[in-house]
Enzyme design. Structure first.
Site, PDB file in Angstrom:
ATOM      1  N   GLU A 199      16.082  26.648  68.238  1.00 55.89           N
ATOM      2  CA  GLU A 199      15.114  25.762  68.908  1.00 55.89           C
ATOM      3  C   GLU A 199      13.782  25.986  68.229  1.00 55.89           C
ATOM      4  OE1 GLU A 199      15.852  23.492  70.889  1.00 55.89           O
ATOM      5  OE2 GLU A 199      17.666  24.082  71.962  1.00 55.89           O
ATOM      6  N   CYS A 208       6.676  23.897  72.850  1.00 55.29           N
ATOM      7  CA  CYS A 208       7.392  23.198  71.768  1.00 55.29           C
ATOM      8  C   CYS A 208       7.432  21.705  72.024  1.00 55.29           C
ATOM      9  CB  CYS A 208       8.796  23.765  71.637  1.00 55.29           C
ATOM     10  SG  CYS A 208       9.714  23.781  73.168  1.00 55.29           S
TER      11      CYS A 208
HETATM   12  P1  NAD Z   1       7.732  32.743  65.190  1.00 53.79           P
HETATM   13  O1  NAD Z   1       8.781  32.030  64.416  1.00 53.79           O
HETATM   14  O2  NAD Z   1       6.567  33.294  64.471  1.00 53.79           O
HETATM   15  O3  NAD Z   1       8.356  33.993  65.968  1.00 53.79           O
HETATM   16  C1  NAD Z   1       9.454  33.828  66.853  1.00 53.79           C
HETATM   17  C2  NAD Z   1      10.256  35.124  66.895  1.00 53.79           C
HETATM   18  O4  NAD Z   1      10.856  35.351  65.625  1.00 53.79           O
HETATM   19  C3  NAD Z   1       9.416  36.360  67.205  1.00 53.79           C
HETATM   20  O5  NAD Z   1      10.152  37.182  68.098  1.00 53.79           O
HETATM   21  C4  NAD Z   1       9.285  37.035  65.852  1.00 53.79           C
HETATM   22  O6  NAD Z   1       9.117  38.414  65.943  1.00 53.79           O
HETATM   23  C5  NAD Z   1      10.638  36.709  65.216  1.00 53.79           C
HETATM   24  N1  NAD Z   1      10.674  36.785  63.753  1.00 53.79           N
HETATM   25  C6  NAD Z   1       9.647  36.872  62.872  1.00 53.79           C
HETATM   26  N2  NAD Z   1      10.102  36.883  61.611  1.00 53.79           N
HETATM   27  C7  NAD Z   1      11.443  36.809  61.676  1.00 53.79           C
HETATM   28  C8  NAD Z   1      12.489  36.754  60.696  1.00 53.79           C
HETATM   29  N3  NAD Z   1      12.233  36.760  59.390  1.00 53.79           N
HETATM   30  N4  NAD Z   1      13.750  36.644  61.134  1.00 53.79           N
HETATM   31  C9  NAD Z   1      14.037  36.597  62.455  1.00 53.79           C
HETATM   32  N5  NAD Z   1      13.105  36.630  63.433  1.00 53.79           N
HETATM   33  C10 NAD Z   1      11.817  36.750  63.041  1.00 53.79           C
HETATM   34  O7  NAD Z   1       7.280  31.742  66.352  1.00 53.79           O
HETATM   35  P2  NAD Z   1       6.119  31.949  67.427  1.00 53.79           P
HETATM   36  O8  NAD Z   1       4.800  31.787  66.723  1.00 53.79           O
HETATM   37  O9  NAD Z   1       6.373  33.171  68.229  1.00 53.79           O
HETATM   38  O10 NAD Z   1       6.343  30.694  68.403  1.00 53.79           O
HETATM   39  C11 NAD Z   1       5.751  29.460  68.207  1.00 53.79           C
HETATM   40  C12 NAD Z   1       6.746  28.477  67.629  1.00 53.79           C
HETATM   41  O11 NAD Z   1       7.900  28.410  68.477  1.00 53.79           O
HETATM   42  C13 NAD Z   1       6.236  27.048  67.564  1.00 53.79           C
HETATM   43  O12 NAD Z   1       6.555  26.471  66.322  1.00 53.79           O
HETATM   44  C14 NAD Z   1       7.007  26.326  68.675  1.00 53.79           C
HETATM   45  O13 NAD Z   1       7.156  24.950  68.489  1.00 53.79           O
HETATM   46  C15 NAD Z   1       8.291  27.052  68.663  1.00 53.79           C
HETATM   47  N6  NAD Z   1       8.978  26.909  69.956  1.00 53.79           N
HETATM   48  C16 NAD Z   1      10.085  26.111  69.999  1.00 53.79           C
HETATM   49  C17 NAD Z   1      10.738  25.908  71.213  1.00 53.79           C
HETATM   50  C18 NAD Z   1      11.957  25.005  71.298  1.00 53.79           C
HETATM   51  O14 NAD Z   1      12.654  25.077  72.306  1.00 53.79           O
HETATM   52  N7  NAD Z   1      12.235  24.185  70.312  1.00 53.79           N
HETATM   53  C19 NAD Z   1      10.266  26.538  72.374  1.00 53.79           C
HETATM   54  C20 NAD Z   1       9.145  27.361  72.283  1.00 53.79           C
HETATM   55  C21 NAD Z   1       8.515  27.543  71.056  1.00 53.79           C
END
Ligand code: NAD
Length: 468
Positions: A246, A280
């Protein structure tokens, strides 16, 4: 100070290294969390793998009861968890804030407990009987973002448990406290090792990346940015993990010329500014037909200028700060570039600390950064269009495809237009109103697979067909 810890297989884990979590309203420490490394991840996965056979062998009714018990625990502890969410995430206790998030978490948990995936008979005749059953996968790795720390954890954990999997969850380093506590509370009613929360600052070790590569994790359910989701997908191919991704969105709203601007202003505002735009499926671009453009802008400004913004723990606040500095800087940059070209109707300049006032900017178009990029903050780009076709074409001209909305008093016509939008969910006269019985997911670069409903539940299983 909230000094949180985690347990693995029921035993407390002593991680000497800890990291501090910041309250974005004040810049003060909200608490600390264990800074786990790869060794702790391996232990957590091993505990989840050890708990899996017994959990998977439980009857469907037993697992349903356990999910009901988790729901009750979330309800009982909702106020404590809401306060932790506000402390580390910044969203207010009130409005569509942390108490609302806990209400959603309990509603999703409760609904998921009642879902099931009964065996299907595909054929039963003289030539034989063919049945389709759903088998749990094993250990599910959940990786969550910082915008809805408990609700998204529940979206990942409950369907995994309901279908017989065990879970290792890794929250965002920016908001680990409420997830640690929520999992601790769940463990009061679950067998040891079935759910483990592991936290890290992402600097000592990238636990998320290690989860995507881990040979004993059979599925990753990820909510977060597009870039991270793509990395997970690439890494996961080595072990053929199942994936639900997501990811980001840049949702468009389309306002048709037959609307009553004052009547839709509140819905438009909350469609865009829920959780300070850090959602999101928040509306991030608003295409408005020229016939109603000025009236819609006026009505939106009139509604938005009265929203109280302040420290989340203040009971009168309805919107809080931006959650973190990187997001704040990205937003400030996009807004200042948009302000140089368009017309700032409200806000437009950063406030104190991480506070940014609700911002409305008109006079923009596709090609402007605030329109094309996911701002993930309290700023809405407004684009004036001459025709419905122009609005549709511009709305669809995006690599993202999470949600969208159509605003009109002609519901049948709005439904037809909705079907032509390239996104996973389309709402009419509202935006972002997800619900636990309706599958939710993105098309194009916004993700892979769906969450919620039976379709979401099925993603935590493999199909097995038995021919007899
Ligand atoms: P992010 O991708 O920076 O981080 C998300 C998670 O991934 C964190 O727990 C982080 O520690 C982890 N992470 C970091 N590097 C990684 C790697 N290389 N491999 C695996 N995991 C890793 O996102 P964010 O800034 O925390 O959240 C904001 C984003 O989330 C926005 O783009 C938003 O649109 C999206 N979002 C999407 C939904 C949906 O349902 N589509 C819902 C909420 C947020």
């Amino acid at each position: 100070m909230n000094e949180m810890n985690f347990t693995v297989g029921g035993a407390p884990v002593d991680v000497a290294d800890r990291f501090t979590v910041i309250n974005p309203s004040t810049g003060d420490a909200a608490g600390t969390a264990p800074n786990a490394g790869l060794e702790e991840l391996d232990r957590a996965v091993a505990a989840a793998a050890a708990a899996f056979p017994e959990w998977a062998a439980k009857s469907d009714a037993e697992r349903q009861e356990a999910c009901r018990a988790v729901t009750a625990k979330l309800q009982e502890n909702a106020e404590e968890l809401a306060r932790l969410i506000t402390l580390e995430q910044g969203k207010p206790l009130n409005g569509l804030g942390s108490r609302w998030e806990m209400g959603g978490a309990a509603a999703w948990a409760g609904h998921t407990a009642e879902l099931s995936l009964p065996e299907k008979v595909l054929q039963d005749n003289d030539e034989g009987r063919v049945t389709l059953r759903r088998k749990p996968l094993g250990v599910v790795g959940s990786i969550t973002p910082w915008n809805f720390p408990v609700m998204i954890a529940v979206w990942h954990i409950l369907p995994a448990l309901r279908t017989g999997n065990t879970v290792v969850i890794k929250p965002s380093p920016l908001t680990p406290l409420a997830t640690l506590r929520a999992v601790e509370i769940m463990n009061e009613v679950l067998p040891k090792g079935v759910v483990t929360c592991i936290t890290s600052d992402d600097r000592k070790a990238n636990i998320g990346a290690a989860m995507a590569a881990h040979p004993e994790i059979r599925k990753i359910v990820f909510t977060g940015s597009c870039g991270t989701g793509q990395k997970i997908m690439a890494t996961a191919s080595d072990t053929m993990k199942r994936l639900t991704l997501e990811m980001g969105g840049n949702d468009a709203g389309i306002v048709l010329p037959d609307v009553d601007p004052e009547a839709i202003a509140e819905g438009l505002f909350w469609g865009a500014f829920i959780n300070n735009g850090q959602t999101c499926a928040a509306m991030k671009r608003l295409y408005v037909h020229a016939d109603v453009h000025d009236a819609v802008c006026e009505a939106l400004v009139a509604f938005a200028r009265n929203i109280p913004v302040g420290d989340g723990l203040d009971e009168t606040s309805i919107l809080g700060p931006v959650q973190n500095e990187a997001q704040f800087d990205k937003l400030s940059n996009l807004v200042s570039r948009a302000a140089a070209k368009g017309k700032v109707l409200l806000g437009g300049k950063p406030g104190e600390g991480l506070f940014f006032p609700p911002t409305l900017i008109a006079g923009l178009d596709n090609g402007d950064a605030l329109v094309d990029e996911e701002q993930f903050g309290p700023a809405l780009a407004i684009i004036r269009c001459e025709s419905v076709e122009e609005m549709l074409e511009k709305a669809n001209a995006s690599p993202y495809g999470l949600g969208g909305s159509v605003w009109s008093s002609d519901i049948p016509a709005a439904r037809e237009l909705a079907a032509r939008m390239d996104c996973g969910s389309v709402w009419i006269n509202k935006h972002g109103a997800i619900q636990p019985n309706a599958p939710f997911g993105g098309v194009k670069s916004s993700g892979l697979g769906v969450e919620f409903g039976e379709e979401g539940l099925a993603e935590y299983t493999d199909i097995q067909v038995i021919f007899s």
